[in-house]
Design a protein around this motif. Structure first.
Motif, mmCIF file in Angstrom:
data_model
loop_
_atom_site.group_PDB
_atom_site.id
_atom_site.type_symbol
_atom_site.label_atom_id
_atom_site.label_comp_id
_atom_site.label_asym_id
_atom_site.label_seq_id
_atom_site.Cartn_x
_atom_site.Cartn_y
_atom_site.Cartn_z
ATOM 1 N N ARG A 1 -47.963 -15.693 -4.508
ATOM 2 C CA ARG A 1 -48.860 -15.769 -5.657
ATOM 3 C C ARG A 1 -48.063 -16.125 -6.903
ATOM 4 N NH1 ARG A 1 -51.836 -10.180 -6.104
ATOM 5 N NH2 ARG A 1 -52.574 -11.201 -8.011
ATOM 6 N N THR A 2 -48.728 -16.771 -7.840
ATOM 7 C CA THR A 2 -48.070 -17.120 -9.096
ATOM 8 C C THR A 2 -48.086 -15.928 -10.051
ATOM 9 O OG1 THR A 2 -50.108 -17.878 -10.153
ATOM 10 C CG2 THR A 2 -48.866 -19.499 -8.854
ATOM 11 N N VAL A 3 -47.207 -15.986 -11.030
ATOM 12 C CA VAL A 3 -47.197 -14.957 -12.073
ATOM 13 C C VAL A 3 -48.553 -14.912 -12.777
ATOM 14 C CG1 VAL A 3 -46.172 -14.294 -14.282
ATOM 15 C CG2 VAL A 3 -44.713 -15.108 -12.420
ATOM 16 N N PHE A 4 -49.141 -16.088 -12.992
ATOM 17 C CA PHE A 4 -50.425 -16.155 -13.690
ATOM 18 C C PHE A 4 -51.510 -15.382 -12.947
ATOM 19 C CE2 PHE A 4 -48.116 -20.195 -14.357
ATOM 20 C CZ PHE A 4 -47.820 -20.034 -15.699
ATOM 21 N N SER A 5 -51.478 -15.418 -11.620
ATOM 22 C CA SER A 5 -52.510 -14.713 -10.860
ATOM 23 C C SER A 5 -52.395 -13.204 -11.044
ATOM 24 C CB SER A 5 -52.422 -15.080 -9.375
ATOM 25 O OG SER A 5 -51.257 -14.531 -8.771
ATOM 26 N N PHE A 6 -51.165 -12.699 -11.138
ATOM 27 C CA PHE A 6 -50.981 -11.266 -11.382
ATOM 28 C C PHE A 6 -51.479 -10.887 -12.781
ATOM 29 C CE2 PHE A 6 -47.838 -11.885 -7.981
ATOM 30 C CZ PHE A 6 -48.122 -10.796 -7.167
ATOM 31 N N THR A 7 -51.166 -11.742 -13.765
ATOM 32 C CA THR A 7 -51.610 -11.475 -15.136
ATOM 33 C C THR A 7 -53.131 -11.473 -15.220
ATOM 34 O OG1 THR A 7 -49.618 -12.546 -15.989
ATOM 35 C CG2 THR A 7 -51.433 -12.235 -17.531
ATOM 36 N N ALA A 8 -53.757 -12.453 -14.568
ATOM 37 C CA ALA A 8 -55.215 -12.535 -14.589
ATOM 38 C C ALA A 8 -55.845 -11.322 -13.921
ATOM 39 C CB ALA A 8 -55.675 -13.821 -13.905
ATOM 40 N N ARG B 1 -56.109 -14.796 -18.584
ATOM 41 C CA ARG B 1 -56.589 -15.334 -17.309
ATOM 42 C C ARG B 1 -56.307 -16.825 -17.146
ATOM 43 N NH1 ARG B 1 -62.604 -12.526 -16.870
ATOM 44 N NH2 ARG B 1 -61.906 -10.357 -17.060
ATOM 45 N N ALA B 2 -55.808 -17.455 -18.188
ATOM 46 C CA ALA B 2 -55.587 -18.900 -18.149
ATOM 47 C C ALA B 2 -54.152 -19.220 -17.744
ATOM 48 C CB ALA B 2 -55.886 -19.513 -19.512
ATOM 49 N N GLU B 3 -53.999 -20.183 -16.868
ATOM 50 C CA GLU B 3 -52.651 -20.602 -16.477
ATOM 51 C C GLU B 3 -51.972 -21.351 -17.612
ATOM 52 O OE1 GLU B 3 -50.479 -23.064 -12.857
ATOM 53 O OE2 GLU B 3 -52.424 -22.106 -12.555
ATOM 54 N N GLN B 4 -52.759 -22.046 -18.429
ATOM 55 C CA GLN B 4 -52.228 -22.742 -19.594
ATOM 56 C C GLN B 4 -53.110 -22.427 -20.800
ATOM 57 O OE1 GLN B 4 -51.793 -26.928 -18.814
ATOM 58 N NE2 GLN B 4 -50.346 -26.623 -17.147
ATOM 59 N N TYR B 5 -52.479 -22.247 -21.943
ATOM 60 C CA TYR B 5 -53.226 -21.967 -23.163
ATOM 61 C C TYR B 5 -52.460 -22.540 -24.346
ATOM 62 C CZ TYR B 5 -49.866 -18.093 -23.297
ATOM 63 O OH TYR B 5 -48.717 -17.349 -23.288
ATOM 64 N N TRP C 1 -63.340 -20.805 -29.861
ATOM 65 C CA TRP C 1 -62.425 -21.538 -29.001
ATOM 66 C C TRP C 1 -61.988 -20.675 -27.828
ATOM 67 C CZ3 TRP C 1 -58.664 -23.942 -33.169
ATOM 68 C CH2 TRP C 1 -59.252 -25.106 -33.691
ATOM 69 N N GLY C 2 -61.808 -21.325 -26.689
ATOM 70 C CA GLY C 2 -61.250 -20.649 -25.533
ATOM 71 C C GLY C 2 -59.737 -20.709 -25.552
ATOM 72 N N ALA C 3 -59.126 -20.339 -24.438
ATOM 73 C CA ALA C 3 -57.668 -20.331 -24.345
ATOM 74 C C ALA C 3 -57.079 -21.719 -24.555
ATOM 75 C CB ALA C 3 -57.240 -19.780 -22.988
ATOM 76 N N ASP C 4 -57.843 -22.757 -24.202
ATOM 77 C CA ASP C 4 -57.357 -24.130 -24.314
ATOM 78 C C ASP C 4 -57.571 -24.735 -25.693
ATOM 79 O OD1 ASP C 4 -60.094 -24.343 -24.271
ATOM 80 O OD2 ASP C 4 -60.198 -25.689 -22.542
ATOM 81 N N GLY C 5 -58.074 -23.942 -26.649
ATOM 82 C CA GLY C 5 -58.288 -24.454 -27.996
ATOM 83 C C GLY C 5 -59.486 -25.365 -28.120
ATOM 84 N N LYS C 6 -60.402 -25.283 -27.154
ATOM 85 C CA LYS C 6 -61.615 -26.097 -27.180
ATOM 86 C C LYS C 6 -62.832 -25.179 -27.234
ATOM 87 C CE LYS C 6 -59.465 -29.784 -24.454
ATOM 88 N NZ LYS C 6 -59.518 -30.577 -23.195
#
Length: 376
Positions: A101-108, A330-334, A369-374
């Motif tokens: 699993r990725t680090v992002f999945s644990f954070t989410a 919960r976002a892999e990129q932000y 705005w969401g995590a992606d700034g949109k």
């Protein structure tokens, strides 16, 4: 740590100024001397540039061996480079092949667990916010300087008076007061309401380019309008990391001041919130009895917290505010910067908790705005 043995390794030609290491060593040596262990601290300055070169490595070997007594070796032995396959952490070298699993999945997953478990009792939110931000107390309005008047900038009103508020020495918040006539002195007493805008990146630029501000001024032409740059933003933006275009770079001033805030346990967004609260205290001395607090983007986060904590704020308008910290977790990129985050916040509250509480102050959310700034 003191009086345990410590060696400081620095480099003469490093872009990290060696004088900083020398100053730190001098302060440590005085402390160690008071503890009767002056011999337990040492400074080694290697002759070359940035990096852990052989001179510094051998200085570390000598220090470690002297302190521990495990060896009398003073030079580095010939290094043997291991075969790549001997260093594999997985049979073929790729842990992705192990259904990992990725680090992002644990954070989410942690963010979801915290959201399910989090309960904010009525009346407890303000204390949670204040504690998370580590806000200092203040017992008087900030002192301020009157700066040169501003004209010809195509603001929603033809004139502006700029004030530099000493919110927390040496931090300064720059506040513009718009007017139909030129005003060169302290703000005139006014017992009516005021609108205060907290900028995203620059009050000066946004007074010219942000349609919402023109809309607000036209809707209430008799209401005094202020625009504010909190510390580190707009006119108070520092150029301490390599020039005027470094602000949004990976290692620009915004990042470094935010990182220092984390290390010193004073979140940068908390410091900016304190600036907004100090501006509101200043407006009380002018005579304003209620404030419509408006903010955009990055500025919406400290404005949200300040609106929650200040009784002077009776209306709130937030444009492009971050929808929630959970979205980021919960976002892999932000795209939101470290300067907008509160360490450990999801254990205590999230932004939607604040927005719900601000419904009592006529909260108006415009295109969050969401995590992606949109826009969500």
């Amino acid at each position: 740590m003191a009086p345990k043995p410590v060696v400081i390794l620095a480099k003469e030609k490093d872009y990290f100024d060696v004088r900083g290491a020398e100053e730190a060593f001098g302060r440590l040596r005085r402390l160690y001397k008071l503890l009767g262990a002056e011999e337990n601290v040492k400074l080694h300055v290697g002759p070359t540039g940035h990096g852990y070169s052989i001179e510094n490595r051998e200085a570390m070997y000598q220090w470690f061996n002297t302190v521990t007594g495990v060896s009398d070796v003073k030079t580095e032995p010939k290094l043997v480079i291991e075969k790549e396959e001997d260093l594999y952490a997985a049979p073929k070298g790729q842990v992705s092949e192990l259904n990992s699993r990725t680090v992002f999945s644990f954070t989410a997953a942690t963010a979801r667990q915290l959201e399910d478990a989090r309960r904010v009792k009525p009346g407890a939110l303000a204390k949670r916010v204040r504690d998370a931000l580590d806000l200092p107390t203040s017992d008087s309005a900030p002192d301020y300087r009157i700066l040169r008047p501003v004209t010809g900038r195509k603001y929603p009103k033809p004139f502006a008076t700029a004030y530099a508020l000493e919110t927390e020495k040496p931090a300064v918040a720059v506040v513009y007061r718009l007017d139909d006539q030129q005003h060169l002195s302290r703000p005139p007493k006014n017992t009516g309401g005021a609108t205060v805008y907290v900028s995203h990146h620059s009050a000066d630029a946004e007074l010219r380019d942000e349609p919402l501000l023109t809309e607000l001024v036209k809707a209430e032409p008799k209401t005094v309008f202020y625009a504010c740059d909190v510390r580190g933003v707009g006119e108070s933006r520092p150029d301490t990391c390599g020039g005027t275009n470094q602000f949004l770079t990976a290692y620009g001033s915004d990042y470094f001041y935010a990182a220092h805030g984390v290390m010193l346990d004073r979140p940068y967004v908390g410091q900016k919130t304190f600036d907004v609260l100090r501006v509101l205290e200043w407006l009380k001395t002018v005579g304003h009895k209620e404030v419509h607090l408006v903010a955009k983007g990055w500025g919406a986060i400290p404005a949200t917290f300040a609106a929650l904590l200040s009784g002077l704020v009776t209306r709130v308008t937030l444009k492009n505010a971050l929808a929630s910290y959970s979205d980021v977790a919960r976002a892999e990129q932000y795209v939101w910067p470290l300067s907008c985050f509160v360490p450990g916040v999801l254990r205590s509250f999230d932004l939607p908790d604040c927005y719900a509480a601000l419904a009592a102050k006529q909260l108006r959310l415009i295109d969050p705005w969401g995590a992606d700034g949109k826009p969500k």
